[in-house]
Design an enzyme around this catalytic site. Structure first.
Site, mmCIF file in Angstrom:
data_model
loop_
_atom_site.group_PDB
_atom_site.id
_atom_site.type_symbol
_atom_site.label_atom_id
_atom_site.label_comp_id
_atom_site.label_asym_id
_atom_site.label_seq_id
_atom_site.Cartn_x
_atom_site.Cartn_y
_atom_site.Cartn_z
ATOM 1 N N ARG A 1 -7.822 -13.621 6.191
ATOM 2 C CA ARG A 1 -7.233 -14.629 7.073
ATOM 3 C C ARG A 1 -7.749 -14.428 8.490
ATOM 4 N NH1 ARG A 1 -2.679 -13.548 8.248
ATOM 5 N NH2 ARG A 1 -2.238 -11.769 6.924
ATOM 6 N N TYR B 1 -11.673 -18.733 2.126
ATOM 7 C CA TYR B 1 -10.991 -17.527 1.624
ATOM 8 C C TYR B 1 -9.465 -17.568 1.719
ATOM 9 C CZ TYR B 1 -10.569 -12.683 0.240
ATOM 10 O OH TYR B 1 -10.276 -11.541 -0.454
ATOM 11 N N LYS C 1 0.153 -19.734 2.576
ATOM 12 C CA LYS C 1 0.675 -19.387 3.900
ATOM 13 C C LYS C 1 0.852 -20.620 4.786
ATOM 14 C CE LYS C 1 1.245 -15.334 2.626
ATOM 15 N NZ LYS C 1 0.533 -14.109 2.782
ATOM 16 N N HIS D 1 8.270 -14.485 4.090
ATOM 17 C CA HIS D 1 7.170 -13.720 3.503
ATOM 18 C C HIS D 1 7.761 -12.567 2.694
ATOM 19 C CE1 HIS D 1 3.168 -11.360 4.381
ATOM 20 N NE2 HIS D 1 3.125 -11.970 3.227
ATOM 21 N N SER E 1 1.462 -8.040 5.438
ATOM 22 C CA SER E 1 0.358 -8.151 4.483
ATOM 23 C C SER E 1 -0.188 -6.778 4.101
ATOM 24 C CB SER E 1 -0.758 -8.995 5.092
ATOM 25 O OG SER E 1 -0.274 -10.280 5.405
ATOM 26 N N CYS F 1 1.240 -4.337 2.550
ATOM 27 C CA CYS F 1 2.168 -3.221 2.781
ATOM 28 C C CYS F 1 3.114 -2.991 1.604
ATOM 29 C CB CYS F 1 2.955 -3.444 4.061
ATOM 30 S SG CYS F 1 1.945 -3.263 5.541
ATOM 31 N N ASP G 1 5.299 -12.622 -2.990
ATOM 32 C CA ASP G 1 4.785 -12.867 -1.633
ATOM 33 C C ASP G 1 5.654 -13.791 -0.787
ATOM 34 O OD1 ASP G 1 2.517 -12.188 0.129
ATOM 35 O OD2 ASP G 1 2.067 -14.317 0.091
ATOM 36 N N ARG H 1 -9.304 -9.236 -3.779
ATOM 37 C CA ARG H 1 -8.057 -9.775 -4.348
ATOM 38 C C ARG H 1 -8.241 -10.212 -5.791
ATOM 39 N NH1 ARG H 1 -3.243 -10.376 -0.793
ATOM 40 N NH2 ARG H 1 -4.014 -9.485 1.137
HETATM 41 P P1 GTP Z 1 -0.125 -9.175 0.644
HETATM 42 O O1 GTP Z 1 -0.543 -9.789 -0.654
HETATM 43 O O2 GTP Z 1 -1.259 -9.050 1.611
HETATM 44 O O3 GTP Z 1 1.023 -9.871 1.274
HETATM 45 O O4 GTP Z 1 0.218 -7.623 0.347
HETATM 46 P P2 GTP Z 1 1.461 -6.870 -0.353
HETATM 47 O O5 GTP Z 1 2.559 -6.673 0.635
HETATM 48 O O6 GTP Z 1 1.813 -7.529 -1.630
HETATM 49 O O7 GTP Z 1 0.842 -5.423 -0.626
HETATM 50 P P3 GTP Z 1 0.487 -4.674 -2.007
HETATM 51 O O8 GTP Z 1 1.680 -4.438 -2.870
HETATM 52 O O9 GTP Z 1 -0.640 -5.390 -2.636
HETATM 53 O O10 GTP Z 1 -0.002 -3.253 -1.473
HETATM 54 C C1 GTP Z 1 -1.062 -3.110 -0.575
HETATM 55 C C2 GTP Z 1 -1.561 -1.686 -0.564
HETATM 56 O O11 GTP Z 1 -0.497 -0.785 -0.270
HETATM 57 C C3 GTP Z 1 -2.154 -1.266 -1.899
HETATM 58 O O12 GTP Z 1 -3.364 -0.595 -1.665
HETATM 59 C C4 GTP Z 1 -1.127 -0.343 -2.464
HETATM 60 O O13 GTP Z 1 -1.700 0.641 -3.279
HETATM 61 C C5 GTP Z 1 -0.437 0.252 -1.233
HETATM 62 N N1 GTP Z 1 0.992 0.586 -1.515
HETATM 63 C C6 GTP Z 1 1.900 -0.225 -2.111
HETATM 64 N N2 GTP Z 1 3.095 0.393 -2.265
HETATM 65 C C7 GTP Z 1 2.948 1.628 -1.742
HETATM 66 C C8 GTP Z 1 3.832 2.754 -1.613
HETATM 67 O O14 GTP Z 1 4.997 2.738 -1.999
HETATM 68 N N3 GTP Z 1 3.318 3.872 -1.004
HETATM 69 C C9 GTP Z 1 2.019 3.917 -0.570
HETATM 70 N N4 GTP Z 1 1.607 5.035 0.018
HETATM 71 N N5 GTP Z 1 1.157 2.879 -0.678
HETATM 72 C C10 GTP Z 1 1.608 1.752 -1.253
HETATM 73 C C1 SPV Z 2 -1.300 -11.983 3.163
HETATM 74 O O1 SPV Z 2 -2.219 -11.746 3.957
HETATM 75 O O2 SPV Z 2 -0.094 -11.751 3.444
HETATM 76 C C2 SPV Z 2 -1.613 -12.501 1.812
HETATM 77 C C3 SPV Z 2 -3.001 -12.895 1.521
HETATM 78 O O3 SPV Z 2 -0.730 -12.651 0.994
HETATM 79 S S1 SPV Z 2 -3.423 -14.457 2.124
HETATM 80 O O4 SPV Z 2 -3.175 -15.454 1.086
HETATM 81 O O5 SPV Z 2 -4.853 -14.424 2.448
HETATM 82 O O6 SPV Z 2 -2.629 -14.769 3.294
HETATM 83 MN MN MN Z 3 1.273 -11.934 1.849
#
Ligand code: GTP
Ligand code: SPV
Ligand code: MN
Length: 610
Positions: A85, A225, A234, A254, A276, A278, A301, A393
């Site tokens: 983004r 993208y 979003k 979110h 994002s 996290c 999400d 992704r």
């Molecule tokens: P968006 O799709 O961008 O909104 O991201 P999201 O909030 O869904 O994040 P996601 O669950 O995909 O995790 C992102 C990264 O954080 C990955 O590389 C995970 O491995 C890492 N991660 C997720 N949960 C944990 C956790 O509990 N501890 C740690 N250390 N890392 C974590």
């Molecule tokens: C984020 O960045 O929080 C996402 C990926 O979930 S995107 O669709 O690119 O915003």
């Molecule tokens: Mn997101």
């Protein structure tokens, strides 16, 4: 030879097929401006999805993955210019700058329209223009909303097929004069008659992701993208919907949505807002390490939450798929995500194995001996770079998730018991904190801060405030957004969910994570569940309520008493250092900043100094 069998009718035939008057007219206008070679009205069929895949394969945009390893799946590589983004180029074009707030880039609507008209003029030359009717949320749900994205990207069409409900059934629901959000998207790469297309067309010079909240319109130029281009996500479900939610008294957030079931079979629904990359997808499908407890997924999400007749807050997942972060996802960290992406998925900017499968950092403990990295170069573990882009992704149907909750498409949504907020904080912030009440919870949410990730094109690892994980997604002045949260608390009182603040990312002096995270986060979920039931103990601290000694279930967990103490340590000095930073941040919203939250920071300071 490319022989697309999609129905690429000339525009008058397409608009003739559209019964909705507003849509037919808009399609004609856009066609006249963008001048595509062909126009295709998407029906959402499987045949159409296959055609999009085929188009991408022929154009060199996609590679078909090994049919035995990853059936009906493709790998797509974008370019270094288009990997995430673009927050710098994202605009909220409301009537006034004040309305957009300091949290958004703003431009006068008329001025931006003029700029966009220039950019979109002829921008689809040599390409097919796809008209994609979509529904965010289950068709027929009173919480769902319809949008139409017009795009010149088959990649967008294919992704939208997975991420939303698209096609003929949506047009049907729209009727002759139903309202819809207009989303215009172009990769901004017109083609001369004899010009060769790029594998990933985009505009290297201009990218604009623009929102016109008053007229519920989106215009996205130059990027193909993720959140820049899949406009239902979003742009619509958060930036435009947050404005509608404010106007209509609901919440567009979110947030992941999960169902947590106790060994006794009692279920509670919990949402969670983390910035994002996290941990939302991970928490939404975690496998509990506490015996007898079970997590099932509703969404990973976005949550749209409205009050039901019983006064409780009900959430739906407006999406139909997951657009998840690939790196860090493996059978150890998130087996349910790995099982979801075994077929019918689109992988973007991952690496490829010699036998035609995908790979990314964290998928396996052992790195493959050789790969083609996301930049199409040969790669070995000795290579001085990562094989998959950090924001690589997967796009995958939610219905394929082995732990998708049976009620995930329930049109009335699920009643929410607790809301979690959190970010990546190496220090100061404890593993879990319960707010004293809704106003204090809103305060904690508003102070959410996190180290930035690769999900946006900016420096990674910088600490920034990201209130409610909505900083890049709130379609209006965030001061007003805080006031909206407070108003909901003031008017809805008793039945509201409890609010918690979590941090899976606190580190020790050596920089190692203190908390194992992932499945072990179920221990925190269990405490939250039991707090909602009144069966778990907490202690009052200056920053909120923390688990009483022994209240967090750590049975079978390999963690030292020292680490546990550090996870819950109230770092008074660290918190006192936060206070002026929070005050500064709040001051940025000027007169729009609600007094109640300024009082909360005063109260926090007083409690810390006691
Ligand atoms: P968006 O799709 O961008 O909104 O991201 P999201 O909030 O869904 O994040 P996601 O669950 O995909 O995790 C992102 C990264 O954080 C990955 O590389 C995970 O491995 C890492 N991660 C997720 N949960 C944990 C956790 O509990 N501890 C740690 N250390 N890392 C974590
Ligand atoms: C984020 O960045 O929080 C996402 C990926 O979930 S995107 O669709 O690119 O915003
Ligand atoms: Mn997101």
């Amino acid at each position: 030879m490319i022989n697309p069998q999609v129905d690429e009718s000339p525009v008058d035939e397409v608009s003739g097929k559209i019964k909705n008057k507003g849509l037919a007219q808009w399609v004609e206008e856009v066609t006249a401006t963008c001048r595509p070679d062909r126009v295709h009205l998407c029906d959402g069929s499987e045949k159409e999805y296959q055609e999009m895949q085929r188009l991408m394969l022929h154009a060199g945009t996609a590679i078909a993955l090994n049919l035995e390893k990853r059936p009906n799946s493709i790998l797509v590589r974008s370019t270094t210019l288009d990997v995430a983004r673009v927050e710098d180029q994202t605009y909220i074009c409301s009537a006034t700058k004040e309305e957009a707030g300091p949290n958004n880039n703003w431009e006068e609507p008329a001025k931006m329209r003029e700029k966009l008209t220039k950019l979109f003029t002829g921008s689809m030359q040599g390409r097919t223009m796809y008209v994609i009717p979509y529904c965010m949320g289950p068709l027929g749900s009173p919480i769902s909303k319809i949008g139409v994205e017009i795009s010149d990207s088959p990649y967008v069409v294919a992704n939208m097929h997975i991420m939303a409900r698209v096609g003929a059934k949506v047009l049907e629901a729209l009727g002759t004069d139903g309202e819809f959000v207009k989303g215009l998207h172009s990769v901004g790469a017109p083609l001369e008659p004899n010009e060769q297309d790029a594998a990933w067309p985009c505009n290297s010079k201009y990218k604009y992701i623009c929102h016109f909240p008053e007229t519920r319109e989106i215009s996205s130029f130059g990027s193909g993208y993720g959140g820049n281009a899949l406009l239902g996500k979003k742009c619509h479900a958060l930036r435009i919907a947050s404005v509608q939610a404010r106007d209509e008294g609901w919440l567009a957030e979110h947030m992941l949505i999960l169902k947590l079931t106790s060994p006794e079979g009692q279920a509670k629904y919990i949402t969670g807002a983390f910035p994002s990359a996290c941990g939302k997808t991970n928490l939404a499908m975690l496998i509990s390490t506490v015996p007898g407890w079970k997590v099932e997924t509703i969404g990973d999400d976005i949550a749209w939450m409205k009050f039901g007749p019983d006064g409780r807050l009900y959430a739906i997942n407006p999406e139909a798929g997951f657009f998840g972060v690939a790196p860090g996802t493996g059978m150890k960290s998130n087996p349910n995500a790995m099982l979801t992406v075994t077929k019918n998925s689109i992988f973007t900017n991952c690496a490829m194995t010699p036998d035609g499968d995908v790979w990314w950092e964290g998928m396996t403990d052992e790195k493959p001996e050789e790969l083609t990295d996301w930049l199409r170069r040969p790669w070995t573990p000795a290579s001085p770079r990562v094989a998959a882009h950090p924001n690589a992704r997967f796009t995958t149907p939610a219905s394929q998730c082995p732990v998708i909750a049976k009620e995930w498409e329930d049109p009335k949504g699920v009643p929410i018991d607790a809301i979690l907020f959190g970010g990546r904080r190496a220090s100061v912030v404890p593993l879990v904190t319960e707010s004293f009440d809704w106003q204090h919870g809103t305060f904690l949410a508003a102070t959410t801060s996190s180290e930035t990730t690769a999900a946006a094109t900016a420096k990674v690892g910088q600490l920034r405030r990201d209130p409610m994980a909505m900083l890049p997604f709130c379609g209006y002045n965030m001061g007003d957004y805080f006031a909206h949260w407070l108003k909901i608390g003031a008017t809805r009182g008793a039945n509201l969910p409890r609010i918690y603040y979590v941090n899976w990312f606190r580190r020790d002096d050596k920089g190692k994570f203190l908390w194992p995270g992932y499945g072990e986060n179920s221990r925190v979920l269990k405490w939250v569940f039991e707090r909602c039931n009144g069966s778990a103990q907490a202690v009052e601290t200056p920053i909120g309520r923390l688990p009483a000694p022994g209240a967090l279930d750590t049975e079978g967990l390999d963690i030292s008493g020292e680490s546990l103490a550090k996870l819950f340590e109230i770092d008074v000095k660290g918190w006192l250092a936060e206070v002026p930073k929070i005050k500064d941040f709040f001051a940025g919203f000027g007169s729009r900043m609600p007094k109640e939250l300024e009082q909360e920071i005063e109260k926090l300071e007083q409690r810390l100094k006691k």
